[in-house]
Structure formats: structure tokens, C-alpha cells
Design an enzyme around this catalytic site. Structure first.
Site, PDB file in Angstrom:
ATOM      1  N   ASN A 112       6.040 -18.758 116.789  1.00  0.00           N
ATOM      2  CA  ASN A 112       4.947 -18.425 115.868  1.00  0.00           C
ATOM      3  C   ASN A 112       4.623 -19.606 114.973  1.00  0.00           C
ATOM      4  OD1 ASN A 112       5.247 -17.811 112.715  1.00  0.00           O
ATOM      5  ND2 ASN A 112       7.266 -17.521 113.660  1.00  0.00           N
ATOM      6  N   PHE A 116       2.090 -18.408 106.958  1.00  0.00           N
ATOM      7  CA  PHE A 116       2.044 -17.586 105.731  1.00  0.00           C
ATOM      8  C   PHE A 116       0.674 -16.921 105.531  1.00  0.00           C
ATOM      9  CE2 PHE A 116       5.432 -20.337 103.277  1.00  0.00           C
ATOM     10  CZ  PHE A 116       6.414 -19.876 104.135  1.00  0.00           C
ATOM     11  N   SER A 176      10.257 -22.348 106.446  1.00  0.00           N
ATOM     12  CA  SER A 176       9.248 -22.120 107.481  1.00  0.00           C
ATOM     13  C   SER A 176       8.778 -23.466 108.009  1.00  0.00           C
ATOM     14  CB  SER A 176       8.059 -21.352 106.918  1.00  0.00           C
ATOM     15  OG  SER A 176       6.984 -21.442 107.840  1.00  0.00           O
ATOM     16  N   ASN A 178       5.972 -23.890 109.415  1.00  0.00           N
ATOM     17  CA  ASN A 178       4.520 -23.810 109.601  1.00  0.00           C
ATOM     18  C   ASN A 178       3.700 -24.104 108.355  1.00  0.00           C
ATOM     19  OD1 ASN A 178       4.929 -23.017 112.329  1.00  0.00           O
ATOM     20  ND2 ASN A 178       5.493 -20.981 111.564  1.00  0.00           N
ATOM     21  N   THR A 179       4.356 -24.548 107.298  1.00  0.00           N
ATOM     22  CA  THR A 179       3.646 -25.014 106.103  1.00  0.00           C
ATOM     23  C   THR A 179       4.054 -26.466 105.924  1.00  0.00           C
ATOM     24  OG1 THR A 179       3.568 -22.832 105.082  1.00  0.00           O
ATOM     25  CG2 THR A 179       3.401 -24.711 103.586  1.00  0.00           C
ATOM     26  N   LYS A 218      16.633 -19.066 101.745  1.00  0.00           N
ATOM     27  CA  LYS A 218      16.555 -18.960 103.219  1.00  0.00           C
ATOM     28  C   LYS A 218      16.398 -20.338 103.830  1.00  0.00           C
ATOM     29  CE  LYS A 218      14.377 -16.482 107.018  1.00  0.00           C
ATOM     30  NZ  LYS A 218      13.566 -15.326 107.387  1.00  0.00           N
ATOM     31  N   ASN A 247      16.088 -19.226 109.463  1.00  0.00           N
ATOM     32  CA  ASN A 247      14.691 -19.064 109.861  1.00  0.00           C
ATOM     33  C   ASN A 247      14.560 -19.467 111.338  1.00  0.00           C
ATOM     34  OD1 ASN A 247      11.766 -18.949 109.646  1.00  0.00           O
ATOM     35  ND2 ASN A 247      12.043 -19.267 107.449  1.00  0.00           N
TER      36      ASN A 247
HETATM   37  C1  LIG Z   1       6.108 -13.819 114.010  1.00  0.00           C
HETATM   38  C2  LIG Z   1       7.148 -14.222 113.019  1.00  0.00           C
HETATM   39  C3  LIG Z   1       6.799 -14.416 111.687  1.00  0.00           C
HETATM   40  C4  LIG Z   1       7.764 -14.793 110.752  1.00  0.00           C
HETATM   41  N1  LIG Z   1       7.400 -14.947 109.451  1.00  0.00           N
HETATM   42  C5  LIG Z   1       8.344 -15.251 108.519  1.00  0.00           C
HETATM   43  C6  LIG Z   1       7.996 -15.354 107.153  1.00  0.00           C
HETATM   44  O1  LIG Z   1       6.859 -15.134 106.755  1.00  0.00           O
HETATM   45  N2  LIG Z   1       8.984 -15.680 106.276  1.00  0.00           N
HETATM   46  C7  LIG Z   1      10.278 -15.903 106.665  1.00  0.00           C
HETATM   47  O2  LIG Z   1      11.128 -16.176 105.822  1.00  0.00           O
HETATM   48  N3  LIG Z   1      10.642 -15.788 107.962  1.00  0.00           N
HETATM   49  C8  LIG Z   1       9.702 -15.477 108.885  1.00  0.00           C
HETATM   50  N4  LIG Z   1      10.068 -15.360 110.197  1.00  0.00           N
HETATM   51  C9  LIG Z   1      11.468 -15.651 110.588  1.00  0.00           C
HETATM   52  C10 LIG Z   1      12.332 -14.400 110.713  1.00  0.00           C
HETATM   53  O3  LIG Z   1      12.428 -13.734 109.481  1.00  0.00           O
HETATM   54  C11 LIG Z   1      13.752 -14.760 111.204  1.00  0.00           C
HETATM   55  O4  LIG Z   1      14.386 -15.540 110.217  1.00  0.00           O
HETATM   56  C12 LIG Z   1      13.739 -15.540 112.514  1.00  0.00           C
HETATM   57  O5  LIG Z   1      12.730 -15.068 113.370  1.00  0.00           O
HETATM   58  C13 LIG Z   1      15.080 -15.454 113.251  1.00  0.00           C
HETATM   59  O6  LIG Z   1      15.405 -14.119 113.557  1.00  0.00           O
HETATM   60  P1  LIG Z   1      15.080 -13.423 114.981  1.00  0.00           P
HETATM   61  O7  LIG Z   1      15.611 -14.323 116.051  1.00  0.00           O
HETATM   62  O8  LIG Z   1      15.745 -12.092 114.891  1.00  0.00           O
HETATM   63  O9  LIG Z   1      13.604 -13.288 115.067  1.00  0.00           O
HETATM   64  C14 LIG Z   1       9.106 -14.996 111.157  1.00  0.00           C
HETATM   65  C15 LIG Z   1       9.464 -14.779 112.503  1.00  0.00           C
HETATM   66  C16 LIG Z   1       8.517 -14.398 113.424  1.00  0.00           C
HETATM   67  C17 LIG Z   1       8.920 -14.176 114.866  1.00  0.00           C
END
Ligand SMILES: Cc1cc2nc3c(=O)[nH]c(=O)nc-3n(C[C@H](O)[C@H](O)[C@H](O)COP(=O)(O)O)c2cc1C
Length: 337
Positions: A112, A116, A176, A178-179, A218, A247
Site C-alpha cells: 500500500n 495517510f 509509514s 508513504n509520507t 510505532k 509497520n
Molecule cells: C492498507 C494498509 C494501510 C495501512 N495504514 C497504516 C496507517 O495509516 N498507520 C499505521 O501506523 N500503519 C498502517 N498500516 C500498517 C499496519 O498497521 C501494520 O503495522 C502492518 O501492515 C504490518 O501488519 P500486517 O502484516 O498484519 O498487515 C497499514 C497497512 C496496510 C496494509
């Protein structure tokens, strides 16, 4: 009743962002009609006391799925021990252009680069006020894309002040991918001045509100051992209440050759698991039980969650696992722990 195996092929036939919206709307409808109680019977409590908070079980929803707090009650009804909403920024912003969300089912992974996208913190707080959720609520805060990185602390301070009275804990998201330049905040003096400013503000807010709200940091899975050790020292020095590891990753070696591997953004799900667990292990060694670790990254089964706990985590969070395995995963993990 596990309906997800039936529903998943339908959802996966839609483009990922549409599927995301449809799923959440379905979940809201199921919740509003009382159907979700039938589909998802209550999960037994497995209480955990941490950061001065009582979690009904150790399995949380990771940030990013409900960025605006629009689905808080419906998501909580899936049985999570805690729910983290956001990342939210001080002002609303649209995020990156679409497409920005990709499924890699062969790897049980997601890429992704949402950036934000959110309606701003005032909207999120109004949604929290309207909700009936009384469990542990994490509010995850970030900075607007057009706030210069040297002023990032101002955005986090706005987020912390506004979220303080509504959150059970506040997560500082500096990981993140992406910023632009956000992850730079995890390094050297930048992290030190950010943490120190936020800690000072937290203590002021504690006086003002007569209530202590824990601060959680985080971090990314792409940090070097030196960077992790530096962060761990600061967590202890400034008495930060917890750390979320991790993350998404910018690495691609685990999915090399996949047609979507070149897509920019953060990779999550099964491929990030080992990298995230390695960070949990390094943190455990440095923190020595003095700052609790919340593990996220590639938890797709009860065994994956157990691995995180064995590595030193006290709680776990899931996101990609929910997309690939459905809500049954929450119960499977809770039962196993
Ligand atoms: C589509 C998507 C959007 C995410 N957006 C955020 C976010 O806005 N803030 C954040 O701290 N983590 C965000 N994450 C990260 C997740 O909270 C998590 O830390 C990461 O995906 C690892 O866990 P997972 O393997 O269970 O997905 C996002 C993950 C995905 C897949």
C-alpha cells in the site's frame, strides 16, 4: 459461523480499495442489524494488564484499516482486545493518487501507498464520541504531507493534544514509508527531540486532564540494529510507555519476481513477518521488560502470534491477516494464547 471463506472470492474479485470499502460497509450493516452477534459469538476474555490499561485480550486491530474511526463499533464487535484507529493527521488530506493498494495473494501480502488519506482529526474525534465502544482505543497520529519535515513535531503535538482525552493510548507513527521523509524522524537527534517534546506535552496534559494517557511509538521493520538500539535507549530515557514493532517494509527481496514487486509503498502480510519478529527480538534484548512491545507484521495464524509473544511481545496486532483469513483469525489467536 465462518462466512469469510465464501465471501473472500467475491471481495477479491473487486479492486482492493473497493473491496475494502464494501467489506467495512457490510460489517457496519451486519452490526447495525444485530447479525454480527450471530455470526461472531463473543470470544472468551484473556485479560492482559499493560501500560496501566486492562486489555480484554491481547489481539488488537492494527492502524490503517479504520483511518477515520468510522467503523469502530463494527470492528470492535469482531472481538478485538483493542482497536487502533488512524493514522490521522491534523488536517484532512486525500492521500496518494489511485491505484495505491495492491493484493499479492500468492504471498498473502499487501502493498500500500495510501499516504495517510483521512478526514482529519476533528472528524475522527467526532466519530469516537458517537461510538458506543468502551474498550481500549488507540489513536494513531501522523503529520500532514505538506507540513515540512522540520516542523513535523507541531503536527504530532496537535494530534496528541486533540486525541488525549478520547484515547486509551496515543501512537506516534513515524514509520509509514508513504509520507516523504517521515521515516527520517526515527533517526539520530530528530527522534530525540520529537520524543522529548511529546513526553513533555504528555505530562502537561496529564496535569490538565487528571488522567495519564500512555504514549506508544510505532517503528519500521527496515531499521538497522544500531538504529533499533538508539530508539530503545530513548524509549527508556524518556519513559515512553510502549513500542509497536512494526509497520510495513520497503524491502522486496521476499517477493522478488512478483509482477507487483516494483510497486512503491509498504509491504505487509506474510513476507514481513520474519523482519518484524527480528525487530521485536532486538527490542526485547535492549528493553529488558522495561517498555512493553506490541508486535505487528505478518501474523496470519495463531502460531505466528505465538512466535511474536515468544520473541518478547506482550500484545499483537493484525491487519493483512484479517484480509486473508477473515475475523476467525481473532478468535483462533485469542484461544491459542
Ligand atoms: C492498507 C494498509 C494501510 C495501512 N495504514 C497504516 C496507517 O495509516 N498507520 C499505521 O501506523 N500503519 C498502517 N498500516 C500498517 C499496519 O498497521 C501494520 O503495522 C502492518 O501492515 C504490518 O501488519 P500486517 O502484516 O498484519 O498487515 C497499514 C497497512 C496496510 C496494509
Amino acid at each position: 459461523m465462518n462466512l469469510y471463506p465464501l465471501l473472500r472470492p467475491l471481495l477479491f474479485s473487486l479492486d482492493p480499495e473497493t473491496a475494502h470499502e464494501v467489506t467495512l460497509k457490510l460489517l457496519n450493516a451486519a452490526h447495525a442489524s444485530g447479525l454480527s452477534k450471530l455470526i461472531y459469538p463473543a470470544i472468551e476474555d484473556k485479560p492482559v494488564r499493560l501500560m496501566g490499561l486492562e486489555f480484554k485480550n491481547p489481539v488488537g486491530l492494527a492502524a490503517g484499516l479504520d483511518k477515520n474511526g468510522d467503523y469502530l463499533d463494527s470492528l470492535a464487535a469482531l472481538g478485538f482486545g483493542f482497536v487502533e484507529i488512524g493514522t490521522v493527521t491534523p488536517r484532512p488530506q486525500p492521500g496518494n493518487p489511485k491505484p495505491r493498494l495492491f493484493r499479492l495473494p500468492e504471498h498473502q501480502a499487501i502493498i500500500n501507498r495510501m499516504g495517510f488519506n483521512n478526514h482529519g482529526i476533528d472528524h475522527l474525534l467526532a466519530q469516537v464520541k458517537q461510538s458506543r465502544y468502551t474498550g481500549i482505543l488507540g489513536i494513531n497520529i501522523g503529520k500532514n504531507f505538506d507540513t515540512p519535515i522540520e516542523n513535523a513535531v507541531d503536527d504530532y503535538l496537535i494530534g496528541l493534544r486533540k486525541a488525549y482525552s478520547s484515547a486509551s493510548y496515543v501512537t506516534i507513527n513515524i514509520s509509514s514509508p508513504n509520507t516523504k521523509n517521515l521515516r527520517q524522524l526515527q533517526q539520530g537527534d530528530e527522534i530525540k527531540s520529537l520524543i522529548s517534546a511529546l513526553k513533555e506535552e504528555q505530562l502537561k496534559l496529564q496535569q490538565e486532564h487528571g488522567k495519564y494517557v500512555p504514549l506508544v511509538l510505532k517503528i519500521a521493520p527496515d531499521l538497522t540494529t544500531d538504529e533499533i538500539n538508539h530508539i530503545a535507549k530513548l524509549l527508556l530515557e524518556f519513559e515512553i510507555d510502549g513500542v509497536i514493532a512494526t509497520n510495513t517494509t520497503i524491502a522486496r527481496d521476499m517477493i522478488a519476481g512478483h509482477p507487483l514487486a516494483h510497486e512503491m509503498g509498504g509491504l505487509s502480510g506474510a513476507p514481513v513477518k520474519d523482519k518484524s519478529t527480528a525487530v521485536v527480538r532486538e527490542l526485547t534484548a535492549e528493553l529488558n521488560g522495561r517498555c512493553p512491545i506490541i508486535a505487528a507484521g505478518g501474523i496470519l495464524s495463531a502460531a505466528d502470534a505465538q512466535e511474536k509473544i515468544a520473541a518478547g511481545a506482550s500484545l499483537v496486532q493484525i491487519y493483512s491477516g484479517l484480509i486473508y483469513k477473515g475475523p476467525q483469525l481473532v478468535e483462533d489467536i485469542v484461544k491459542s494464547l
